[in-house]
Scaffold this active site. Structure first.
Site, short mmCIF file in Angstrom:
data_model
loop_
_atom_site.label_atom_id
_atom_site.label_comp_id
_atom_site.label_asym_id
_atom_site.label_seq_id
_atom_site.Cartn_x
_atom_site.Cartn_y
_atom_site.Cartn_z
N ASP A 1 0.98 -1.20 0.05
CA ASP A 1 -0.17 0.03 -0.14
C ASP A 1 0.83 1.16 -0.12
OD1 ASP A 1 -2.65 1.36 0.05
OD2 ASP A 1 -2.14 1.96 2.18
N ASN B 1 2.95 11.65 6.56
CA ASN B 1 2.09 11.35 7.84
C ASN B 1 3.01 11.40 9.06
OD1 ASN B 1 -0.39 11.23 6.17
ND2 ASN B 1 0.41 9.04 5.59
#
Ligand code: NAD
Length: 539
Positions: free
Chosen positions: A261, A400
């Site tokens: 991912d 992030n």
């Protein structure tokens, strides 16, 4: 799930998949021997949600909300998922980034109840047999990490288990994967984080990381054990250190049903954002020049998919690569450098070395994508340069959690005088500038991976190919409305994510059927088959 699996009484209340708590009807209370075990008032699920929300909202911090939500998941699964689905804007940032980052950091301290599956180097030779300890046989989606690069937070060892748990809850909430078909896995091979090893509450293996052949052999044994025990399961590799992420993806992508991912999901969501941005900027996708700050797995994954997207527009591979430029911690990625990793080489151009600021001014990108984990890397000077070059500069700060973003939404709007088309990896609150409010979209992988998983589950895919991520990006970009664009968002609102996942699943399954990558026969009505499969937590 409506059947009670023959269970009655107290055991039903202890089973998170079956428990409805105060919502059991009078008839169910008699039939299931629940009389006396519940307070008199029969409440609806809506009333229960009201109570859950009241309890969550009065907590002082997001980490407390995270703890409460995880506890709810362990008590009443359907109530947890309905709360998450109906209030996805409010709670996705709790069960996933940014709060999950803090939850992982503090995992050993907030730990209540084991969840998921742990594999350690001691399990070498017996992984297949211990998989039999898992209570169900029809696992369809596995998210596995070794905890070495959790979000932008580094090596968190076994604390990283928060990530597979969080991601799988999004597979369920965003795409309706059945919760009992999900398996979070922690490959606990130790940690090089000394502070963690010395934490008296740390729950993982207290040793330095297993590396080299022994590491690869453990992973190989795990992947093969999964093929035998759960032959229809999709394996999502998650938050591995970049060199391992690439090696594992390359080793397994053609052998088993898997994807990464961080590399492929990120690529697809970023590409979708760039596709949608062209509807605001008016620049044709084939005319774009794109610059990446950061040349790790996320940025390279995006570039690799963009090559496919340019090729899809009729360009050659070489022409496509010329549109894509990288800058890393040592400056512009150029041929003369001798410090480049293998995955950088295809993007190393024949150009003189430049600093980041010089590169922006000289190469004049339309789109700037940050994936560095370096907060503040997009300075005022950089944003102003982008705004000087472009009427509508496109700037994505993907790192992030929120604290690691290359710049904040507010900075991007102020420094570009409101002209930026901005997106970020973690959510930012809307920004008001000169009376106009901008609500930037979040380039959240959750727009993509649940739909990829759903598509793969429906058609029983043999492999996940790049065309599936390209198809997913196109589908996601199509879901962005004029109204979304007007607000400054290149993504649909999160509350439209279930429908977006369904559309993506359809597109992914179509690619699989068309390319002979599906084991299941093509259903007559694909959309209906997908909708029928999707988990429904309502009662
Ligand atoms: P990585 O470690 O593989 O790569 C980081 C890269 O950034 C390296 O090339 C490094 O040289 C470069 N870098 C670091 N500091 C820099 C600086 N100050 N200036 C220029 N370059 C710098 O990590 P990764 O897996 O590629 O992830 C990077 C970031 O992307 C993480 O913070 C992660 O949270 C984020 N990410 C976001 C999403 C998303 O939003 N959808 C998905 C995946 C990863």
């Amino acid at each position: 799930m409506t059947q009670d699996q023959g269970m009655t009484g107290f055991n039903i209340l202890l089973n998170a998949a079956l428990n409805k708590s105060t919502a059991f009807t009078e008839e169910e209370r008699d039939r299931l021997k629940l009389r006396g075990l519940l307070p008199a008032s029969v409440g609806s699920q809506a009333t229960q949600i009201e109570r859950v929300l009241e309890n969550l909202r009065r907590k002082d911090s997001d980490i407390e909300r995270y703890i409460a939500l995880m506890a709810l998941m362990g008590r009443n699964e359907r109530l947890f998922y309905r709360t998450l689905m109906d209030h996805i804007d409010e709670f996705m940032p709790i069960v996933y980034t940014p709060t999950v980052g803090q939850a992982c950091r503090e995992f050993a301290h907030i730990f209540r109840q084991p969840r998921g599956f742990y594999i350690t180097p001691q399990d070498r030779g017996r992984i297949r047999s211990i998989l039999d300890n898992w209570p169900t046989d029809d696992v369809r989606v596995i998210v596995v990490t070794d905890g070495q690069r959790i979000l932008g937070l580094g090596d968190l060892g076994a604390n990283g288990m928060g990530i597979p748990i969080g991601k799988l809850s999004l597979y369920v909430a965003c795409a309706g994967i059945q919760p009992n078909q999900c398996l979070p896995v922690m490959l606990d091979v130790g940690t090089n984080n000394k502070e963690l090893r010395e934490d008296s509450l740390y729950l993982g293996v207290r040793r330095e990381r297993l590396e080299g052949d022994a590491y690869d052999e453990l992973i190989e044994e795990f992947v093969m054990a999964v093929q035998d025990k759960f032959p229809r399961a999709l394996i999502q590799f998650e938050d591995f250190l970049t060199p391992n992420a690439y090696r594992l993806l390359n080793a397994y992508r053609d052998r088993v049903l898997c994807f990464n991912d961080d590399i492929q999901g990120t690529a697809s969501v970023a590409l979708a954002g760039v596709y949608a941005s062209t509807r605001i900027s008016g620049i044709d996708f084939s005319d774009l020049t794109i610059m990446f700050l950061g040349a790790g797995s996320a940025a390279t994954g995006i570039a690799d998919l963009m090559v496919e997207a340019f090729k899809d527009k009729g360009m050659s591979e070489e022409q496509a690569r010329r549109r894509l430029w990288f800058v890393d911690i040592n400056g512009l990625v150029v041929k003369s450098r001798d410090d480049l990793a293998e995955h950088n080489l295809p993007y190393a151009h024949d150009h003189k070395p430049l600093s980041f600021a010089q590169a922006v001014k000289e190469i004049k990108p339309h789109v700037l994508i940050g994936a560095t984990g370096a907060p503040g890397a997009f300075t005022q000077d950089i944003v102003a340069s982008m705004a000087k070059i472009n009427e509508r500069p496109v700037i994505f700060a993907l790192s992030n959690p929120t604290s690691r973003a290359e710049c904040t939404a507010e900075q991007a709007y102020i420094w570009s005088k409101g002209r930026v088309i901005f997106s970020s990896g973690s959510p930012f609150a809307p920004v008001t500038l000169n009376g106009k409010t901008y609500a930037p979209g979040q380039g959240n992988n959750a727009y993509i991976f649940p739909g990829i998983g759903l598509g793969a589950v429906i058609c029983e895919a043999k492999h996940i190919c790049e065309d599936m991520f390209l198809a997913a990006a196109k589908k996601l970009a199509e879901q962005v409305t004029q109204e979304d664009l007007k607000k400054g968002s290149v993504y649909p609102p999160l509350n439209a994510i279930r429908n977006a996942s369904l559309e993506i699943a359809k597109a992914v399954a179509q690619v699989a059927y068309d390319q002979g990558l599906a084991n299941a026969p093509r259903p007559q009505a694909l959309e209906q088959a997908i909708a029928d499969y999707m988990y429904d937590p309502y009662y």
